[in-house]
Write an enzyme that holds these catalytic residues in place. Structure first.
Site, PDB file in Angstrom:
ATOM      1  N   SER A 157       0.799  -1.240   0.000  1.00 21.60           N
ATOM      2  CA  SER A 157       0.000   0.000   0.000  1.00 21.60           C
ATOM      3  C   SER A 157       0.823   1.278   0.000  1.00 21.60           C
ATOM      4  O   SER A 157       0.260   2.356  -0.185  1.00 21.60           O
ATOM      5  CB  SER A 157      -0.932   0.028   1.210  1.00 21.60           C
TER       6      SER A 157
ATOM      7  N   LYS B 132       0.413   3.418  -2.908  1.00 19.18           N
ATOM      8  CA  LYS B 132      -0.758   4.300  -3.037  1.00 19.18           C
ATOM      9  C   LYS B 132      -0.329   5.771  -3.010  1.00 19.18           C
ATOM     10  O   LYS B 132      -1.016   6.637  -3.566  1.00 19.18           O
ATOM     11  CB  LYS B 132      -1.778   3.987  -1.935  1.00 19.18           C
TER      12      LYS B 132
ATOM     13  N   TYR C 115      -4.600   3.844   8.038  1.00 14.34           N
ATOM     14  CA  TYR C 115      -5.978   3.323   8.173  1.00 14.34           C
ATOM     15  C   TYR C 115      -6.555   3.676   9.539  1.00 14.34           C
ATOM     16  O   TYR C 115      -6.391   4.799   9.992  1.00 14.34           O
ATOM     17  CB  TYR C 115      -6.016   1.808   7.906  1.00 14.34           C
TER      18      TYR C 115
ATOM     19  N   VAL D 271       1.092  -3.713   3.813  1.00 16.85           N
ATOM     20  CA  VAL D 271       1.031  -5.023   4.491  1.00 16.85           C
ATOM     21  C   VAL D 271       2.281  -5.868   4.283  1.00 16.85           C
ATOM     22  O   VAL D 271       2.433  -6.906   4.914  1.00 16.85           O
ATOM     23  CB  VAL D 271      -0.196  -5.882   4.115  1.00 16.85           C
TER      24      VAL D 271
HETATM   25  O1  DON Z   1      -4.961  -4.879  -1.746  1.00 14.07           O
HETATM   26  C1  DON Z   1      -4.397  -5.350  -0.766  1.00 14.07           C
HETATM   27  O2  DON Z   1      -5.019  -5.859   0.150  1.00 14.07           O
HETATM   28  C2  DON Z   1      -2.902  -5.261  -0.707  1.00 14.07           C
HETATM   29  N1  DON Z   1      -2.353  -5.382  -2.033  1.00 14.07           N
HETATM   30  C3  DON Z   1      -2.447  -3.964  -0.125  1.00 14.07           C
HETATM   31  C4  DON Z   1      -2.982  -3.722   1.262  1.00 14.07           C
HETATM   32  C5  DON Z   1      -2.062  -2.991   2.146  1.00 14.07           C
HETATM   33  O3  DON Z   1      -0.866  -2.908   1.963  1.00 14.07           O
HETATM   34  C6  DON Z   1      -2.657  -2.465   3.396  1.00 14.07           C
HETATM   35  N2  DON Z   1      -1.632  -1.969   4.269  1.00 14.07           N
HETATM   36  N3  DON Z   1      -1.420  -1.994   5.392  1.00 14.07           N
END
Ligand code: DON
Length: 311
Positions: A63, A66, A242, A260
């Site tokens: 993420s 983003k 978040y 993540v």
């Molecule tokens: O879409 C997802 O769930 C992952 N590719 C990215 C989510 C993410 O990194 C949330 N971060 N803490």
């Protein structure tokens, strides 16, 4: 202040930390990463670079991408983006769907999954998915000044096969008219952005424009206006972690964006771009030791956007 000594001390403390969190296992390609890993990189405004631990090891930035996607989308459509994505913290998990119903398919902010999927739809524009993905790769390589940054196709593929929540978010938003391209094409772009693989050093280099009023110090060229750099930092502070964003602001006091994969990019405006990585996550999906390491760093340096004269 000896930043090299500080990062070495932090890496030594993190190597011994008993509570390391749990690596994300909902993306199969990430589940096997060793929770013992820890890296930290600081790139200063004057170019000084301080590394410790596994700072040169590539990890999945997830993420954190983003931030780069938002930067590109604002460059492509400007403030029109805000008709389709909000700017408020969600207070819910990164992959939550609940607010989309009452808020008519408009995601709260560009850093939750739903918001980043809309951003990917914007970047798809009239292009083929591979062109939008190639554009992102070129952008991140230019920001970092390194041509060997890659997208891990196995991670992207794993998410295409298992990302049912993201499918649900995307279809739901399409039903509200807030996704203009077919879901599989948008998610193909989104998952490839998330699968960017970078080291802490590369990530800290890529984040320099956010500490330097929108200028890439590596090239001297403007990436975004100073106002836009400030606003991206503001969104990182309010939404970058978040439902853990308030806690991160309280403990660290810097704009930050987590992924993540266990990475966090944090910005000290005017002073430094920082990347940390440790794969174990806390209950909110943010790096357990990455957060602790940043907390230690600001304790030692005095860095905080709430006290810019300190440190
Ligand atoms: O879409 C997802 O769930 C992952 N590719 C990215 C989510 C993410 O990194 C949330 N971060 N803490």
């Amino acid at each position: 202040m000896d930043l090299s000594e500080i990062v070495a001390d932090i890496a030594a403390e993190m190597a011994e930390a008993p509570d390391r969190g749990t690596p994300a296992d909902y993306i199969p390609a990430l589940a096997g990463i060793d929770p013992q890993r820890f890296g930290i990189a600081i790139v200063e405004a004057d170019g000084g670079c301080h590394l410790a631990g596994d700072a040169e090891e590539s990890f999945s930035i997830q993420s954190i991408s983003k931030v780069f996607a938002l930067t590109l989308a604002l460059g492509a459509v400007g403030d029109q983006l805000w008709r389709r994505v909000g700017r408020e913290p969600s207070g819910t998990a990164f992959n939550s769907i609940v607010q989309l119903e009452t808020e008519h398919g408009i995601p709260r902010n560009p850093f939750i999954n739903a918001g980043a999927i809309v951003v990917a739809d914007v970047l798809l524009g009239g292009y083929e998915p591979r062109e939008a993905i190639g554009e992102m790769l070129r952008f991140v390589r230019a920001l970092a000044g390194e041509d060997d940054i890659v997208i891990d196709a196995a991670v992207a593929q794993a998410e295409m096969e298992t990302g049912h929540r993201n499918q649900a978010l995307a279809h739901y938003m399409r039903a509200f008219g807030n996704l203009h391209h077919p879901v599989d094409r948008v998610l193909g772009v989104y998952f490839h952005f998330c699968a960017l693989a970078m080291s802490c050093r590369q990530l800290a280099l890529a984040g320099r424009y956010l500490m330097a009023r929108g200028i890439n110090p590596g090239t001297g060229r403007s990436v975004v206006s100073p106002q836009r750099a400030r606003r991206i930092n503001a969104l990182m502070m309010s939404c970058g972690h978040y439902d853990g964003s308030g806690e991160f602001a309280f403990r660290v006091g810097l704009p930050g964006k987590s992924g993540v994969g266990g990475g966090i990019l944090a910005i000290v405006p005017g002073r430094a771009s920082i990347a940390v990585w440790s794969p174990g996550l806390n209950a909110r999906g943010n790096s357990q030791l990455g957060t602790l390491a940043l907390e230690r760093l600001v304790q030692r340096t005095g860095w905080s956007v709430f006290d810019p004269q300190a440190g």
